[in-house]
Design an enzyme around this catalytic site. Sequence first.
Site, mmCIF file in Angstrom:
data_model
loop_
_atom_site.group_PDB
_atom_site.id
_atom_site.type_symbol
_atom_site.label_atom_id
_atom_site.label_comp_id
_atom_site.label_asym_id
_atom_site.label_seq_id
_atom_site.Cartn_x
_atom_site.Cartn_y
_atom_site.Cartn_z
ATOM 1 N NE ARG A 47 -56.423 4.385 14.634
ATOM 2 C CZ ARG A 47 -56.435 3.369 13.779
ATOM 3 N NH1 ARG A 47 -57.544 2.651 13.619
ATOM 4 N NH2 ARG A 47 -55.354 3.064 13.080
ATOM 5 C CE LYS B 27 -56.012 7.158 12.343
ATOM 6 N NZ LYS B 27 -54.585 7.555 12.442
ATOM 7 C CG HIS C 256 -53.393 6.942 21.090
ATOM 8 N ND1 HIS C 256 -54.393 6.498 20.240
ATOM 9 C CD2 HIS C 256 -52.262 6.983 20.339
ATOM 10 C CE1 HIS C 256 -53.892 6.290 19.042
ATOM 11 N NE2 HIS C 256 -52.597 6.568 19.075
ATOM 12 N NE ARG D 158 -54.250 2.571 18.229
ATOM 13 C CZ ARG D 158 -54.762 1.752 17.315
ATOM 14 N NH1 ARG D 158 -55.763 0.955 17.646
ATOM 15 N NH2 ARG D 158 -54.283 1.698 16.089
ATOM 16 C CG HIS E 170 -51.105 -0.011 13.070
ATOM 17 N ND1 HIS E 170 -50.186 -0.538 13.959
ATOM 18 C CD2 HIS E 170 -51.693 1.027 13.714
ATOM 19 C CE1 HIS E 170 -50.238 0.141 15.092
ATOM 20 N NE2 HIS E 170 -51.138 1.091 14.964
ATOM 21 C CE1 TYR F 32 -47.839 0.589 20.226
ATOM 22 C CE2 TYR F 32 -48.156 -0.135 17.974
ATOM 23 C CZ TYR F 32 -48.533 0.652 19.035
ATOM 24 O OH TYR F 32 -49.579 1.513 18.894
#
Length: 289
Positions: free
Chosen positions: A139, A163, A234, A237, A260, A269
Amino acid sequence: MAGSGTAAAVEVVAAGEVAAVGRVVGEGGAGLDDLGVELPGLRAWLAAQRDAGVERATLARRTAGARGFTAWAHRRGYLGADSGGRLAAPKRQRVLPAVLRQDQAGEVMRASAAGARELDPVALRDHAVVELLYATGVRVSELCGLDLDDIDLDTRVARVVGKGDRERTVPFGIPAGQAVRTWLDQGRPSLVRADSPRALLLGARGGRLHPTAVRRIVHGVTAAVPGVVDLGPHGLRHSAATHLLEGGADLRSVQELLGHATLSTTQLYTHVTVERLKAIHDRTHPRSR
C-alpha cells in the site's frame, strides 16, 4: 399522518426527520407502530429502491439511517419494538480498479527507468517508487513508512508494517533492487538534510515522502505511456496481485504478500484473472465463437 400507511411513514424514516415525527406523534397521539414503520414495510421500501436501480452503497447508507431512526424511536417510546434492528443491509459491491496487462506494466517500468537515466535525484527516487510498488504490491502508506533499516538489498526483502500494525516481509525482484540501490547511492544523498528522518524515500525538502506525492508520481508515469490506463498506487498494487495469480501463485501466498486480513479479500482478484483469461480465449481460440 396516522392513516398514510407504510410508504409515507418509511419515507419519513429515510429522511431522518426525527423532530418532525416527534411533533406528529405528540400532536396526533399516534404511535409510529400505527404508521406502518415495521420490518415488512422497511424491507418493502428497500426492495422497491433496489428494483429501481438504486446503488448498493446508497441502499446500505439508507438502511443504516433507518436502523438509527427506529432505535431512537424505540428508546423514546414511539415504537413498541425496534423494527430496524433486524433490517439487513445489502453488502456493498467491491469493484476493483483497472489493472495493467503484463506487457503494459513492463512499458511503464521502462518509461520510469528512461526518466531516471539522467541521474536526477528526484527521477531516481520516482523510479524506485514505481518499481517497489509494482514489485511488492504494498500500500502507498506502507511504502512511505519504510525506513532504511526496513529494506535488505542483499536478500531483496522489505519489512512492512501494515494495517493493525501487522508486520510482514515482502520480497522484490532484481529490477526493483537495482532501482533502490541507485537511489540510495546517487539520489538520496542529494536530498537528505541534517534533520531528515531515517525514511527510505525522501521528498524534495528532505522529509519523509508523502503519499500524495507518490500518487502524483504514479499518475505521471502511467499517463506518459500511450494506451495505458491512468492508474494510481493502488492500481499498481492490484496489477501486482493479478499478475502473481496469472503466473500461478496460490491465493494464500498472495494474501500474505498483500497483507490481507482475510482470504476473501484476495479472492476478489480471481474474478479479474478469470475475466482476462476469458477475453484472451475469445480473442485467440479458433473455436471460441
